[in-house]
Each structure stands twice: as structure tokens, then as C-alpha cells.
Design a protein around this motif. Structure first.
Motif, short mmCIF file in Angstrom:
data_model
loop_
_atom_site.label_atom_id
_atom_site.label_comp_id
_atom_site.label_asym_id
_atom_site.label_seq_id
_atom_site.Cartn_x
_atom_site.Cartn_y
_atom_site.Cartn_z
N TRP A 251 0.83 -1.20 0.00
CA TRP A 251 0.00 0.00 0.00
C TRP A 251 0.87 1.26 0.00
N ALA A 252 1.91 1.28 0.82
CA ALA A 252 2.79 2.45 0.87
C ALA A 252 3.56 2.62 -0.43
N ALA A 253 4.02 1.52 -1.03
CA ALA A 253 4.75 1.61 -2.30
C ALA A 253 3.85 2.17 -3.40
N PHE A 254 2.59 1.75 -3.40
CA PHE A 254 1.65 2.27 -4.39
C PHE A 254 1.48 3.78 -4.23
N GLY A 255 1.26 4.24 -3.01
CA GLY A 255 1.05 5.67 -2.77
C GLY A 255 2.26 6.51 -3.13
N THR A 256 3.46 6.02 -2.78
CA THR A 256 4.68 6.77 -3.08
C THR A 256 4.88 6.90 -4.59
N GLY A 257 4.75 5.80 -5.31
CA GLY A 257 4.92 5.84 -6.76
C GLY A 257 3.86 6.69 -7.44
N PHE A 258 2.63 6.58 -6.97
CA PHE A 258 1.51 7.32 -7.55
C PHE A 258 1.73 8.82 -7.44
N LEU A 259 2.08 9.30 -6.26
CA LEU A 259 2.25 10.74 -6.07
C LEU A 259 3.54 11.26 -6.70
N ALA A 260 4.56 10.42 -6.79
CA ALA A 260 5.79 10.84 -7.46
C ALA A 260 5.52 11.12 -8.94
N VAL A 261 4.70 10.29 -9.56
CA VAL A 261 4.36 10.50 -10.98
C VAL A 261 3.48 11.74 -11.14
N TYR A 327 -5.71 9.59 -1.87
CA TYR A 327 -4.90 8.53 -1.30
C TYR A 327 -4.93 8.57 0.23
N LEU A 328 -4.78 9.77 0.81
CA LEU A 328 -4.75 9.88 2.27
C LEU A 328 -6.11 9.54 2.89
N GLN A 329 -7.20 9.87 2.20
CA GLN A 329 -8.52 9.48 2.72
C GLN A 329 -8.69 7.97 2.67
N ALA A 330 -8.24 7.35 1.59
CA ALA A 330 -8.30 5.89 1.52
C ALA A 330 -7.39 5.27 2.58
N ASP A 331 -6.31 5.97 2.90
CA ASP A 331 -5.37 5.47 3.89
C ASP A 331 -6.00 5.39 5.28
N VAL A 332 -6.97 6.25 5.56
CA VAL A 332 -7.63 6.26 6.87
C VAL A 332 -8.34 4.93 7.14
N ILE A 333 -8.99 4.39 6.11
CA ILE A 333 -9.77 3.16 6.32
C ILE A 333 -8.96 1.91 5.98
N PHE A 334 -7.71 2.09 5.56
CA PHE A 334 -6.88 0.94 5.20
C PHE A 334 -6.78 -0.08 6.33
N PRO A 335 -6.47 0.31 7.59
CA PRO A 335 -6.39 -0.69 8.66
C PRO A 335 -7.71 -1.43 8.87
N LEU A 336 -8.83 -0.71 8.77
CA LEU A 336 -10.13 -1.36 8.99
C LEU A 336 -10.41 -2.39 7.91
#
Length: 409
Positions: A251-261, A327-336
Motif C-alpha cells: 500500500w505504501a509503495a503504491f502511494g509513493t509511486g503514484f504521487l511521485a508520478v 490517497y490519504l482518505q483511503a489510507d484512513v480506512i486501510f487498517p479497517l
């Protein structure tokens, strides 16, 4: 930027990374257990609260860290004497140490989550006898941890402020000594007066955040792997070894690559923004002393360049901010989402769930260092480009291509 403050920067940072890796390998390869020979054995049980910081295992770590720093700093003192040695070498080591203490406070809070929330679950479900003294005793444990964290944080900020200003002083003295060669560069005065402070402050902030992320991984990855024994199934995937760790990394790798692009154009636009602002401000300053300068047509032309670049910057930040917010909003519910199958199957207690969610947040946040710092990194890149032009002039090198363009807009 770095030569002024650090001794032989390229070799220094490379040797620091290698020495850190060796020290950590030695610690986990037997150094940690060696403390028992000195009467400071590793901790065999989990201590919850401030007491964790003066257990024999922690006292041995303090000694070990001090010895590692003394050897490294002493070697550089002899290899490459530098006027800012105490601040750049010993000051950096102190910032790393207090950052590690801050991470360990987070580990202590995570350890506190389990028994406290299990206590709450037992009280609310009437499955355990919970007294007020026991409940408030657990609350007081958290309060002491929080107070320690606040105290260390305030003192660290005070020291870091002095550290940053010393770095700015070193850069200022270095560039001022070359002023005759630098004064013809666009916005030279601003770069010395303002950019040196912004560079040192931003670099220190990003550096501390990066160190915090690395140390958080060192401290929390074992915790997350241990807690992964309670969560073996992921949604849509099924059973996965070390499920929590795998899901977090992907999940973190996806977010980092996505925002870098998405944000790839921002550093250049920020740099050009500083150039057009500097050109506009410079003409206004000339107009203060020379009535023939800063006439309305010239100022209007310069301001049109400012406006055009700002509008271009606003447009690029629109889709970057949309992507980052999604991405950050989706990140909130990621643990759930990750814990969904285990929660539905009733495999977790409330305390265990809180521990897992906090550990997930810590590890995920560390892996998302670039995601959380991308805007600041963009700003630092633009400052770096401006100060790099100074270094190019000092070293009689061609100016970077973006600096040599005739039309800043």
C-alpha cells in the motif's frame, strides 16, 4: 551547502551510513546480549510506562550508542578537522538519539494500548472486575509517557533551532566570502539572506523526519511481525504469511509511486516561481534609488511573468492535491479493511485490535515518508537549485540549464 558545515560531506555521509549499519549489525548480532557481562542484561519482560527507559537493557544501549558516536566523531576529528565539527557531527548524533527516544515512547504507548483497552473491554462487557484505582492507574501511565514525550520534544526543538542557525551561519560565511563572484547572479542577495536559512531549516526537518521514519521501522517492524500471528487472512486475497507487513508495504509503495508520478513537474515550477519573484523584487529595489528604473511598463511585464507562473503552479497543484487527498482518505480506512476478516471472525480483542492499528499506522507512516513530505521536498528542490547556481559560479562551472534561460517565465 554542505561543505560549509560538514567535513568532506560525500565521504562523511557515506561513512556515517556504513558505520551505522555496522553498529546496528553488531548490536543485534551479539552486542545487545554482551551487556549481561557488565551487569546490564537484555530485558526479558515487557515494561509498560516510563520505567522502560531505565531498565538494564536500555542503560546498556545508552552506553553502546555513546561509544559508537565517540569512535566515529573522534575518527573524523582527526581525519578532517572542521570549524563546525561539534555542531555538524556531535549535534547530528544528539538529534538522532533524541529522535530514537521519541520513537521508543511510541513503542511504549503501543504496549500500553493492549492491557488498557482489554481492561476497558472487560469493564464494559462485565467479564472482569475493574476498580477505579486500576483504571486511573493505567491512564496515569499514559500521561507520564505523554509528558516525557512533550518534554523531550520541546528541548529537541530548542536544540534543533540552534543547530539550523549554525548551519545557516556556516553557509552565509562561505557564500559571503565569494560575494564578488556571486553578486551578478539573479537574486543573489535573496539567496544568501533567505535561501540559506530555508535550505538549512527544510533539510533539517526532512532529515529528522527521515531518521524518525527509519527508526520507527526498526522499532515497529518486529512488533508488527509479532502481531501478524493474529492476522493471517487479507480481504480478497486469503491467507498470506506476515499479512500485515505485506499489505502495509504494498500500500505504501503504491502511494509513493503514484504521487511521485503526479507531482513530477512541481520542482521546476517552484524554482521558476522564485526566479520571477526575484526579478520583480530586484527591479523594485533598483527603483528605490534610481528614478529611471521600475517604470510601470517594466513592472507590468515582470508581474505578468509572476502571474503566469503562479497560475501554472496552481493548475499543477490542483490535480496533485486531488490525488494526494484521495490517497490519504483511503489510507484512513486501510487498517479497517485489512483487519476486516479477523474482526468478523472474532479473532481479536479490543486491546489487540488497538495495538495492531497503532503499529500499522506507525509502519505505514514510515513507508509513506515521501507521500507525507512530497510538498516540502518540492520546495527544498527549488531552493537547492538556486543555491547550486552559487556553487557553480564559485567552481567556475556552467550554470544549470534552468538558470541560464533568458526568460524566467
Amino acid at each position: 551547502m554542505f561543505v560549509s558545515f560538514f567535513p568532506r560531506p560525500k565521504l562523511f555521509f557515506l561513512s556515517a551510513a556504513i558505520w551505522t549499519a555496522l553498529a546496528m549489525a553488531l548490536w543485534y548480532g551479539g552486542g545487545k546480549a554482551f551487556g549481561a557481562r557488565l551487569g546490564l542484561p537484555p530485558d526479558t519482560h515487557q515494561v509498560i510506562g516510563l520505567g522502560m527507559f531505565w531498565t538494564p537493557g536500555f542503560l546498556w544501549f545508552y552506553i553502546y550508542y555513546g561509544l559508537a558516536v565517540a569512535v566515529f566523531a573522534g575518527a573524523w576529528r582527526m581525519l578532517a578537522p572542521h570549524p563546525w565539527w561539534r555542531w555538524s557531527v556531535l549535534g547530528t548524533a544528539l538529534i538522532v538519539f533524541v529522535t530514537y527516544l521519541d520513537v521508543e515512547v511510541s513503542v511504549g504507548v503501543n504496549n500500553w494500548y493492549g492491557p488498557f483497552w482489554d481492561l476497558v473491554q472487560g469493564a464494559l462487557g462485565h467479564t472482569a472486575h475493574v476498580t477505579a484505582a486500576r483504571y486511573y492507574g493505567q491512564v496515569a501511565t499514559f500521561l507520564w509517557l505523554a509528558l516525557a514525550d512533550i518534554t523531550v520534544g520541546v528541548l529537541t526543538l530548542f536544540f534543533a533551532s540552534h543547530y539550523v542557525f549554525r548551519w545557516r551561519t556556516a553557509m552565509n560565511d562561505y557564500f559571503v566570502s565569494e560575494w564578488r563572484r556571486l553578486r551578478l547572479i539573479e537574486g543573489a542577495a535573496q539567496r544568501i539572506q533567505e535561501d540559506t536559512m530555508r535550505f538549512s531549516t527544510t533539510t533539517e526537518d526532512l532529515g529528522v523526519s527521515f531518521i524518525n521514519s527509519v527508526l520507527t521501522l526498526v522499532a515497529f517492524v518486529p512488533v508488527l511481525l509479532r502481531l501478524s500471528a493474529h492476522v493471517t487472512r487479507l480481504p480478497l486475497v486469503g491467507d498470506v504469511p506476515a499479512a500485515l507487513m505485506v499489505a502495509t508495504v504494498l500500500w505504501a509503495a503504491f502511494g509513493t509511486g503514484f504521487l511521485a508520478v503526479v507531482g513530477v513537474k512541481l520542482p521546476g515550477l517552484q524554482f521558476r516561481n522564485q526566479r520571477v519573484e526575484a526579478a520583480y523584487r530586484k527591479e523594485l529595489v533598483y527603483g528605490e534609488d534610481d528614478p529611471s528604473r521600475a517604470d510601470p511598463p517594466t513592472l507590468a511585464q515582470l508581474f505578468r511573468a509572476v502571474r503566469a507562473n503562479y497560475f501554472r503552479l496552481y493548475f499543477n497543484y490542483v490535480y496533485f492535491n486531488v490525488a494526494r487527498a484521495l490517497y490519504l482518505q483511503a489510507d484512513v480506512i486501510f487498517p479497517l479493511v485489512v483487519l476486516g476478516p479477523s474482526v468478523v471472525a472474532g479473532l481479536l480483542t479490543l486491546g489487540l485490535m488497538q495495538q495492531i492499528m497503532n503499529a500499522l499506522d506507525q509502519v505505514r507512516g514510515s513507508f509513506q515518508y515521501l507521500v507525507n513530505s512530497w510538498t516540502t521536498i518540492v520546495e527544498l528542490q527549488s531552493i537547492y537549485k538556486r543555491l547550486r547556481s552559487f556553487e557553480a559560479a564559485i567552481e567556475d562551472q556552467p550554470l544549470p540549464g534552468i538558470e541560464a534561460t533568458a526568460d524566467a517565465a
